[in-house]
Design an enzyme around this catalytic site. Structure first.
Site, PDB file in Angstrom:
ATOM      1  N   HIS A 192     -11.413  -0.608 -29.573  1.00  0.00           N
ATOM      2  CA  HIS A 192     -12.819  -0.328 -29.886  1.00  0.00           C
ATOM      3  C   HIS A 192     -12.855   0.349 -31.255  1.00  0.00           C
ATOM      4  O   HIS A 192     -11.901   1.029 -31.648  1.00  0.00           O
ATOM      5  CB  HIS A 192     -13.452   0.666 -28.906  1.00  0.00           C
ATOM      6  CG  HIS A 192     -13.461   0.280 -27.466  1.00  0.00           C
ATOM      7  ND1 HIS A 192     -12.366   0.435 -26.646  1.00  0.00           N
ATOM      8  CD2 HIS A 192     -14.463  -0.212 -26.687  1.00  0.00           C
ATOM      9  CE1 HIS A 192     -12.674   0.056 -25.420  1.00  0.00           C
ATOM     10  NE2 HIS A 192     -13.935  -0.350 -25.407  1.00  0.00           N
ATOM     11  N   ASP A 218     -12.000   4.007 -31.215  1.00  0.00           N
ATOM     12  CA  ASP A 218     -10.600   4.346 -30.953  1.00  0.00           C
ATOM     13  C   ASP A 218      -9.817   4.519 -32.241  1.00  0.00           C
ATOM     14  O   ASP A 218      -8.839   5.267 -32.284  1.00  0.00           O
ATOM     15  CB  ASP A 218      -9.882   3.231 -30.167  1.00  0.00           C
ATOM     16  CG  ASP A 218     -10.612   2.807 -28.918  1.00  0.00           C
ATOM     17  OD1 ASP A 218     -11.226   3.679 -28.281  1.00  0.00           O
ATOM     18  OD2 ASP A 218     -10.556   1.602 -28.593  1.00  0.00           O
ATOM     19  N   GLU A 264     -17.689  -8.542 -20.448  1.00  0.00           N
ATOM     20  CA  GLU A 264     -16.859  -7.929 -19.415  1.00  0.00           C
ATOM     21  C   GLU A 264     -17.713  -7.341 -18.302  1.00  0.00           C
ATOM     22  O   GLU A 264     -18.457  -6.386 -18.530  1.00  0.00           O
ATOM     23  CB  GLU A 264     -15.976  -6.835 -20.026  1.00  0.00           C
ATOM     24  CG  GLU A 264     -15.069  -6.172 -19.014  1.00  0.00           C
ATOM     25  CD  GLU A 264     -14.013  -5.300 -19.665  1.00  0.00           C
ATOM     26  OE1 GLU A 264     -13.493  -4.405 -18.990  1.00  0.00           O
ATOM     27  OE2 GLU A 264     -13.707  -5.521 -20.849  1.00  0.00           O
ATOM     28  N   GLU A 275     -11.652  -7.518 -15.278  1.00  0.00           N
ATOM     29  CA  GLU A 275     -10.744  -6.400 -15.054  1.00  0.00           C
ATOM     30  C   GLU A 275     -10.520  -6.174 -13.570  1.00  0.00           C
ATOM     31  O   GLU A 275     -11.468  -6.179 -12.781  1.00  0.00           O
ATOM     32  CB  GLU A 275     -11.300  -5.128 -15.700  1.00  0.00           C
ATOM     33  CG  GLU A 275     -10.382  -3.928 -15.503  1.00  0.00           C
ATOM     34  CD  GLU A 275     -10.937  -2.658 -16.110  1.00  0.00           C
ATOM     35  OE1 GLU A 275     -10.902  -1.609 -15.428  1.00  0.00           O
ATOM     36  OE2 GLU A 275     -11.412  -2.714 -17.270  1.00  0.00           O
ATOM     37  N   HIS A 311     -12.515  -3.165 -12.216  1.00  0.00           N
ATOM     38  CA  HIS A 311     -13.945  -3.451 -12.102  1.00  0.00           C
ATOM     39  C   HIS A 311     -14.235  -4.342 -10.899  1.00  0.00           C
ATOM     40  O   HIS A 311     -15.266  -4.189 -10.238  1.00  0.00           O
ATOM     41  CB  HIS A 311     -14.449  -4.121 -13.386  1.00  0.00           C
ATOM     42  CG  HIS A 311     -14.384  -3.229 -14.585  1.00  0.00           C
ATOM     43  ND1 HIS A 311     -14.747  -3.654 -15.849  1.00  0.00           N
ATOM     44  CD2 HIS A 311     -14.021  -1.928 -14.723  1.00  0.00           C
ATOM     45  CE1 HIS A 311     -14.598  -2.669 -16.709  1.00  0.00           C
ATOM     46  NE2 HIS A 311     -14.152  -1.607 -16.047  1.00  0.00           N
ATOM     47  N   ASP A 315      -8.219  -7.864 -18.122  1.00  0.00           N
ATOM     48  CA  ASP A 315      -7.732  -6.496 -18.282  1.00  0.00           C
ATOM     49  C   ASP A 315      -6.962  -6.163 -17.017  1.00  0.00           C
ATOM     50  O   ASP A 315      -7.533  -6.168 -15.915  1.00  0.00           O
ATOM     51  CB  ASP A 315      -8.886  -5.517 -18.459  1.00  0.00           C
ATOM     52  CG  ASP A 315      -9.428  -5.494 -19.875  1.00  0.00           C
ATOM     53  OD1 ASP A 315      -8.914  -6.236 -20.726  1.00  0.00           O
ATOM     54  OD2 ASP A 315     -10.375  -4.725 -20.126  1.00  0.00           O
ATOM     55  N   ASP A 318     -13.265   4.470 -11.377  1.00  0.00           N
ATOM     56  CA  ASP A 318     -12.368   3.615 -12.143  1.00  0.00           C
ATOM     57  C   ASP A 318     -11.194   4.443 -12.669  1.00  0.00           C
ATOM     58  O   ASP A 318     -11.315   5.111 -13.693  1.00  0.00           O
ATOM     59  CB  ASP A 318     -13.167   3.011 -13.301  1.00  0.00           C
ATOM     60  CG  ASP A 318     -12.595   1.710 -13.810  1.00  0.00           C
ATOM     61  OD1 ASP A 318     -11.669   1.199 -13.180  1.00  0.00           O
ATOM     62  OD2 ASP A 318     -13.093   1.217 -14.837  1.00  0.00           O
ATOM     63  N   ASP A 371      -8.102   3.324 -13.599  1.00  0.00           N
ATOM     64  CA  ASP A 371      -7.374   2.649 -14.686  1.00  0.00           C
ATOM     65  C   ASP A 371      -5.875   2.959 -14.680  1.00  0.00           C
ATOM     66  O   ASP A 371      -5.306   3.371 -15.688  1.00  0.00           O
ATOM     67  CB  ASP A 371      -7.965   3.021 -16.046  1.00  0.00           C
ATOM     68  CG  ASP A 371      -9.324   2.403 -16.284  1.00  0.00           C
ATOM     69  OD1 ASP A 371      -9.576   1.304 -15.777  1.00  0.00           O
ATOM     70  OD2 ASP A 371     -10.159   3.037 -16.969  1.00  0.00           O
ATOM     71  N   ASP A 380      -5.499  -2.397 -19.721  1.00  0.00           N
ATOM     72  CA  ASP A 380      -6.566  -1.390 -19.767  1.00  0.00           C
ATOM     73  C   ASP A 380      -6.178  -0.298 -18.768  1.00  0.00           C
ATOM     74  O   ASP A 380      -6.831  -0.082 -17.748  1.00  0.00           O
ATOM     75  CB  ASP A 380      -7.895  -2.040 -19.393  1.00  0.00           C
ATOM     76  CG  ASP A 380      -9.077  -1.131 -19.674  1.00  0.00           C
ATOM     77  OD1 ASP A 380      -8.854   0.035 -20.020  1.00  0.00           O
ATOM     78  OD2 ASP A 380     -10.220  -1.585 -19.550  1.00  0.00           O
TER      79      ASP A 380
END
Length: 435
Positions: A101, A104, A232, A268, A271, A296, A307, A309, A339
């Protein structure tokens, strides 16, 4: 000269399943040929810039636990140091791609012109770092959810000035992705949703979101970007009602706004779970509509409702995901982006390497299991047997018939169906032979 962050950690190599070296690949052998294609070309691994380098170890109940040399991330010197560390990790892992992103990789500035200037500067630097490394950009995207300006959405915001900032931001990120040779561009809605209908014009927000995405597609063609535009899906978090809830919701949205031939889905694992689905369900739904783009890869903690991750560690889940990916013909320009982030107690540089090594091995095991199931053909044979009745001339004719004619046939032929076993347990046992 290196940054020293990964001192003492050598590049990771494939050593085979009998290796006890925690920083060696036991299953990920990039050059191993699976169904006629190199493993690396099937999996197309990518490291996520946000979780691996930008994340500071916070959670909803506590702040920073990671103390990194590039924290705080508030000037270009530290942004470049972060890029230096990133490419050192890429050299250690040997994966072919990274994802980012804008927030980031560049520090937030006081105005849009400052954000654009630093984005252009840091992506120039990243492009120089990438030369000759074999690591490229799988996709870029814009963070339009963290800053307070996005609290009511980006393209769906009731304030047209926020819409304008969003459009300008996406243009800049698409230009940067194009410059870096990115193979896709992702739009994650972030806060494209609402908290309450008491202050929301749902129809207007959806129309604005559809118009925005059409602008993105138009700009892709204007600049000659050959990559894939991806959206997404994610339910609820962070908005109570997300417009991009799951694959089926996104597909309906894309069809409504005439985008079904221009946009695919980046799906993902975490998700999918938040939406109440399995990962293979989301992949199969997207594949059935010709909209599977990229994935992802991560996992959630099934005991918490948000979430988390985490790096993947469940071979059967991953195998079923890649089974449907292989059946769909693969990921095309997409790939397998991690991710995934370390647990906030995993403080050391070696933890970051080990998390990716384990995730890559899990995916490699899943891919090989999926390929073996496809070569064996047992699941496909079971499907054909279950639906074999539809291959008869009478069944096919019925699909072009009408209710009255079908009723007459049921009466004249004395049709009286008896249920047949779905054989679920036997099929689950079959899958377990391979994982």
């Amino acid at each position: 000269m290196t940054t020293g962050f990964f001192d003492g950690i050598a590049p990771v190599r494939y050593e085979g399943p009998d290796s006890t070296n925690e920083l060696a690949y036991k299953h990920y052998n990039p050059d191993e040929v699976i169904l006629g294609k190199r493993m690396e070309d099937h999996l197309r691994f990518a490291v996520a810039w946000w979780h691996s380098f930008a994340w500071e170890g916070g959670d909803p109940f506590g702040g920073q636990t990671f103390i990194r040399p590039w924290h705080p991330q508030d000037d270009m010197g530290r942004a470049k140091l972060k890029a230096d560390v990133a490419f050192e990790l890429f050299e250690i892992l040997g994966q072919p791609f990274y994802c980012w992103h804008d927030a980031d990789i560049r520090p937030e500035q006081a105005d849009f012109a400052g954000n654009l200037k630093t984005l252009e500067e840091i992506t120039d630097y990243m492009g120089e770092k990438a030369e000759g490394t074999g690591t490229g950009c799988l996709w870029g995207t814009a963070n339009m959810f963290s800053h307070r300006r996005w609290m009511s959405g980006a393209s769906t915001n009731p304030d047209p000035e926020v819409f304008a900032w969003a459009a300008a931001t996406v243009k800049g990120c698409m230009d940067a992705t194009h410059k870096l040779g990115g193979q896709n561009y992702v739009l994650w809605g972030g806060r494209e949703g609402y908290e309450t209908l008491l202050n929301t014009d749902l129809n207007q927000e959806l129309d604005h979101m559809g118009r925005f995405l059409n602008m993105v597609v138009d700009y892709k063609h204007k600049i000659g970007f050959k990559g894939t535009i991806l959206v997404e899906p994610k339910p609820q978090e962070p908005s109570k009602h997300q417009y991009d809830y799951d694959a089926a919701t996104c597909i309906g949205f894309l069809r409504k706004y005439g985008l079904e031939n221009e946009v695919k889905l980046n799906l993902e694992q975490g998700h999918a779970i938040l939406a109440g689905h399995s990962f293979e369900h989301e992949i199969a739904v997207a594949a059935a509509e010709g909209m599977l783009g990229s994935i992802d890869m991560n996992r959630n903690d099934y005991q918490s409702g948000w979430d988390t991750d985490q790096f993947p560690n469940n071979v059967p889940e991953v195998a079923l995901a890649y089974y449907h990916i292989l059946k769909a013909g693969g990921l095309g320009t997409g790939g397998t982006n991690f991710d995934a982030k370390l647990r906030r107690q995993s403080l050391d540089a070696v933890d970051l390497v080990a998390g990716h090594v384990g995730g890559m091995d899990i995916c490699a095991r899943g891919l090989k299991a999926a390929a073996a199931m496809i070569e064996d053909g047992g699941l496909e044979d079971a499907l054909k047997a279950r639906y074999a009745g539809w291959e008869t001339p009478e069944a096919q004719a019925m699909l072009g018939s009408d209710l009255a004619t079908i009723q007459a046939r049921v009466l004249s032929e004395g049709i009286k169906p008896e249920p047949r076993s779905g054989r679920q347990e036997r099929l689950e046992n079959y899958v377990n032979r391979f994982v």
